[in-house]
Design a protein around this motif. Structure first.
Motif, short mmCIF file in Angstrom:
data_model
loop_
_atom_site.label_atom_id
_atom_site.label_comp_id
_atom_site.label_asym_id
_atom_site.label_seq_id
_atom_site.Cartn_x
_atom_site.Cartn_y
_atom_site.Cartn_z
N ILE A 116 0.83 -1.22 0.00
CA ILE A 116 0.00 0.00 0.00
C ILE A 116 0.85 1.26 0.00
O ILE A 116 0.37 2.34 0.30
CB ILE A 116 -0.94 0.03 1.23
CG1 ILE A 116 -0.12 -0.25 2.51
CG2 ILE A 116 -2.07 -0.96 1.10
CD1 ILE A 116 -0.69 0.36 3.73
N LEU A 121 -1.24 5.47 -5.28
CA LEU A 121 -2.45 5.45 -4.44
C LEU A 121 -2.82 6.85 -3.92
O LEU A 121 -3.91 7.03 -3.37
CB LEU A 121 -2.25 4.53 -3.23
CG LEU A 121 -2.52 3.04 -3.41
CD1 LEU A 121 -2.29 2.31 -2.09
CD2 LEU A 121 -3.95 2.79 -3.88
N LEU A 125 -6.19 8.67 -1.69
CA LEU A 125 -6.14 9.25 -0.34
C LEU A 125 -6.64 10.70 -0.36
O LEU A 125 -7.34 11.13 0.54
CB LEU A 125 -4.71 9.18 0.20
CG LEU A 125 -4.20 7.74 0.35
CD1 LEU A 125 -2.70 7.72 0.59
CD2 LEU A 125 -4.91 7.03 1.48
N SER A 312 -9.60 -4.92 -2.65
CA SER A 312 -8.73 -5.19 -1.50
C SER A 312 -7.33 -5.61 -1.91
O SER A 312 -6.38 -5.37 -1.17
CB SER A 312 -9.36 -6.27 -0.62
OG SER A 312 -10.58 -5.82 -0.10
N ALA A 316 -6.49 -1.27 -1.71
CA ALA A 316 -6.24 -1.30 -0.26
C ALA A 316 -7.35 -2.05 0.44
O ALA A 316 -8.53 -1.71 0.28
CB ALA A 316 -6.16 0.13 0.28
N MET A 319 -10.28 -0.39 2.71
CA MET A 319 -11.47 0.26 2.16
C MET A 319 -12.71 -0.61 2.39
O MET A 319 -13.81 -0.09 2.49
CB MET A 319 -11.33 0.50 0.66
CG MET A 319 -10.04 1.16 0.22
SD MET A 319 -10.02 2.90 0.66
CE MET A 319 -11.10 3.54 -0.60
N PRO A 348 -15.98 5.43 1.23
CA PRO A 348 -14.98 4.76 0.38
C PRO A 348 -15.50 4.49 -1.03
O PRO A 348 -14.73 4.54 -1.99
CB PRO A 348 -14.70 3.45 1.12
CG PRO A 348 -15.80 3.28 2.10
CD PRO A 348 -16.31 4.64 2.42
N GLN B 135 -1.18 7.31 4.46
CA GLN B 135 -0.92 6.12 3.65
C GLN B 135 -0.13 5.14 4.52
O GLN B 135 1.07 4.96 4.35
CB GLN B 135 -0.12 6.50 2.40
CG GLN B 135 0.05 5.35 1.43
CD GLN B 135 0.46 5.83 0.06
OE1 GLN B 135 0.75 6.99 -0.14
NE2 GLN B 135 0.49 4.92 -0.91
N THR B 139 -4.57 2.61 8.35
CA THR B 139 -5.79 3.04 7.66
C THR B 139 -6.10 2.18 6.44
O THR B 139 -7.26 2.01 6.09
CB THR B 139 -5.68 4.50 7.19
OG1 THR B 139 -4.45 4.65 6.47
CG2 THR B 139 -5.68 5.45 8.36
N LEU B 140 -5.10 1.63 5.79
CA LEU B 140 -5.34 1.03 4.48
C LEU B 140 -5.41 -0.49 4.45
O LEU B 140 -5.84 -1.06 3.47
CB LEU B 140 -4.27 1.50 3.48
CG LEU B 140 -4.38 2.96 3.07
CD1 LEU B 140 -3.29 3.29 2.07
CD2 LEU B 140 -5.73 3.26 2.47
N THR B 141 -4.95 -1.15 5.49
CA THR B 141 -4.92 -2.60 5.37
C THR B 141 -5.92 -3.27 6.30
O THR B 141 -6.72 -2.61 6.96
CB THR B 141 -3.48 -3.13 5.55
OG1 THR B 141 -3.45 -4.46 5.03
CG2 THR B 141 -3.07 -3.13 6.99
N LEU B 347 -10.40 2.95 8.80
CA LEU B 347 -10.44 4.41 8.85
C LEU B 347 -11.58 4.95 9.74
O LEU B 347 -11.32 5.76 10.64
CB LEU B 347 -10.52 4.96 7.42
CG LEU B 347 -10.68 6.45 7.23
CD1 LEU B 347 -9.55 7.23 7.89
CD2 LEU B 347 -10.74 6.78 5.74
#
Lengths: 472, 472
Positions: A116, A121, A125, A312, A316, A319, A348, B135, B139-141, B347
């Motif tokens: 990520i 990306l 964001l 995913s 990411a 989300m 998202p 990032q 938050t993203l995974t 998030l």
């Protein structure tokens, strides 16, 4: 991206494309400096970067060369006899994998996480951040139960690349591919029903079958071509199978892409025996070859294929946005989705729709595909170097997962406990089987760019494997 | 907030607190201007605002008065005989409610949406926006399958207000209360099992029972005290009930708060017959009285109560963050949650944890409770004014929903079709019943601050009801 990284990417791409073959001399530092208008030290940095990635080898006083192709390790031996439908176990082991906090400290080779950190990306964001400030109905309240129509239109457009023409109105947005698969299974099956699955396969599906009281009939898979059609036909003759669930494109954990002819043949079988197909395409857009392979869904004419996917693995996981194109089962799937979670989160979805319609998705995919392909080669190289002779290794054609098979009797759970003290985790093979097979196998993630700490970790895994093998 | 709104809020609060009683003369414009150091025109604006809200009535040359208390409309007559367990229907009607896009144009009196326009939500939006830019892994995974530990600690602290001491480790974060309820039902029941439910009740639970193949035994509810304990005891004697599912605090659609003695008695019954209780507390923090009522869970000693809640009604449904405190069923519930959607999005969890730990949650709740209480009074006033004589109306003690009962034979589906042409939607009563009862009832939302367009809409509903009643 810095100048040297840019340059390293350009040379790396040329190697990938076969412009330079294993053993070839790469252009001199001076030549590249002139060609790209950068300093000599920038070129040297780029070459060191390629060296770290395993794409270039220095020879004293001769410059840089493409590393000689090693003998590829033998393929895993996972085709095994079909067996009776079983009730699924292994929940404790799955929980061990997924129960931890996200951590920068743990070297987590076990989980299905993409990289990520890519700068591609950033527009996503920015959209998330900007939309997150909006105090309005679109971001804060219940959305449409089908999902945001703008996002569904973008998904419909993306699906053209896999040969599917599905209108936005026949797509339902879900809380990740996980919910798509879960809703599909519940839409098709009652407790006690038998579902044929490729094996090894995604533990989320195995656990869903367990939880809903269904039985899994594991079908053996070839490490290059996927589910055995002979075994499937035999199973369809023998058992009252309700649905076939499989990941035919960039399968996890094995990484194969089922040939198009096999995909067509599988669909024909499904038609003949009148069963539905739940196709997991979550890694499909990460196939290394371009254009991406077609889905089984793309050949479907009577709506019996339920295609499940998500962002995913491509973008990411956090989300939690996936989708399902459920064909003739749309109404039932929608009902199951409503029962499970209600509407999917709006924010998202809106950010993703903006990201894709803004043209940011394709460049990101291109970059990740190239990165994962290079990382795969490095990972295979590392396994060949650090694991004991005799282990067998998959040859992934997409995604960022590799499967290693140790001799029968090897215990990957014990291995994981040994590795825990070093802050390393691999995925044990048995969670990918309904019946707990593949205890002698493991899955590792190579999504991150190759680095010294990861090489160290792979080396540590290899040494622990060797030590355990030496004991027995 | 502008000066006049501030002043209107102050006077409104005094009226709520009973400083001025129905029929009392309110302070003169001049007196308030002196007291608050604002201009005469600001006070006049404030009074006009209170007038719009139904809190003040002008009398020519005499100033403003608290409106005379009208005779409260009669309560709904929903206690009905218990019946046999039934399979749930009504999915088409639920879909009609929830299938649309969020829209500013439609006057949506039907859905369970809170008011999301309060300035006290701004810190949450700031956190979302700031965290959305990050990032990183957090938050993203994929997060922890139990949910973010920081948020679970905040939830554990919040639950003290309802009398519960539950450690963070015994709380699982879910994709809204919807997933909490769905996971609880699946953790406890097999297809064919009977679940006793309060009636009328949440359509999400009804549909989950339908989809999982369970049967609902609807128990009659008193519009002031909730589920009938006599009916429950009789049912427990007669049927092999697996679980009791109810919304005892600020029930939707009826708005009652079950008395504490009844909550204790219900728990005793559940212990005696050894059944689990699924307690939906999603509106519990929106009780108008302070401190908030205790939950059944707060009396639970042997872990048989699964408490389900979320931030969807107190903050914003679009976050899709809820939780469950599943007592002794923790392991099974976690498994069901994993099967349904995997980990919850990171998030919004992080933003919520920041919002609550930053001290922003309590002031927001205080404001919303006061607003909803005032809106309720206005809504009851409007119904008394615009609906035909003879309709019966609930007296909500919390939340932002009101239930109106028309005479037997009235068809609220037909009403909704009539209203559609005017861009107005109400919730039809039958979706709140497993067997499709309450077709002569409707539910309306009064979350938004009273305004001329909403008054117009309520008036239009009342006139359409009158027209339909006149026909038959």
């Amino acid at each position: 991206m810095t100048l040297y990284q840019n340059l390293a990417d350009v040379i790396g791409a040329r190697i990938e494309q076969g412009l330079y073959l294993p053993g070839d001399r790469l252009p001199s530092v001076r030549a590249l400096s002139v060609e790209h208008g950068v300093s000599l030290s920038t070129v040297q940095q780029a070459y060191r970067h390629l060296e770290d990635q395993g794409l270039a080898t220095p020879r004293p006083k001769s410059g840089y060369f493409v590393p000689a192709a090693r003998q590829a390790p033998a393929l895993p031996n996972v085709i095994r006899n079909a067996q009776r439908p079983v009730e699924v176990s292994q929940w404790d082991q799955v929980l061990e994998q997924i129960g931890g906090e996200p951590s920068e400290k743990l070297i987590q080779l076990g989980r299905g996480r993409p990289d990520i950190s890519s700068p591609t990306l950033k527009p996503l964001l920015r959209s998330l951040s900007r939309l997150g400030r909006r105090q309005d109905l679109n971001t804060l309240t219940y959305g449409n139960i089908y999902g945001d129509i703008g996002l569904r239109e973008q998904i419909s457009r993306l699906m053209l690349d896999s040969g599917c023409q599905i209108p936005a109105t026949e797509i339902v947005v879900t809380t990740g591919c996980h919910e798509a698969l879960s809703a599909a299974i519940r839409a098709l099956c009652e407790p006690g029903d038998i579902v044929a699955v490729d094996s090894p396969s995604f533990h989320g599906v195995m656990q869903a079958l367990k939880g809903f009281g269904m039985k899994a009939l594991e079908l053996p898979s070839d490490p290059l071509t996927g589910i055995s059609l002979e075994a499937l036909e035999l199973a369809l003759e023998q058992w009252p199978i309700k649905a076939i669930q499989l990941t035919p494109t960039c399968n996890s954990p094995l990484g194969y892409i089922m040939p198009e002819a096999n995909k067509r043949a599988l669909l024909t079988l499904a038609q003949r025996y009148d069963v539905a197909i739940i196709e997991d395409d979550v890694y499909g857009e990460l196939a290394y070859r371009y254009p991406r392979p077609r889905t089984i869904k793309s050949f479907d004419e009577d709506g019996r294929v339920l295609l499940c996917s998500s962002f995913s693995k491509t973008l990411a996981p956090g989300m939690r946005v996936g989708w399902i194109a459920p064909g003739r089962y749309l109404d039932r799937v929608l009902h199951m989705k409503y029962m499970g979670t209600g509407a999917t989160a709006q924010l998202p979805q809106l950010a993703l729709a903006e990201f894709i319609s803004g043209g940011h998705y394709e460049p990101h995919l291109r970059r990740m595909r190239a990165q994962y392909q290079r990382s795969r080669d490095v990972m295979i190289e590392w396994i060949a170097r650090y694991f004991p002779a005799g282990v067998k290794v998959s040859q992934p054609q997409g995604s960022f997962m590799i499967w290693v098979e140790m001799p029968e009797g090897f215990d990957s759970h014990r291995l994981n406990r040994t590795l825990a003290s070093q802050g390393i985790q691999i995925a044990t093979g048995s969670i990918f089987s309904a019946a707990g097979k593949y205890r002698n196998c493991l899955r590792m993630n190579y999504a991150s760019k190759p680095s010294a700490p990861i090489e160290q970790a792979v080396r540590a895994v290899g040494e622990a494997v060797a030590a355990q093998m030496a004991e027995s």
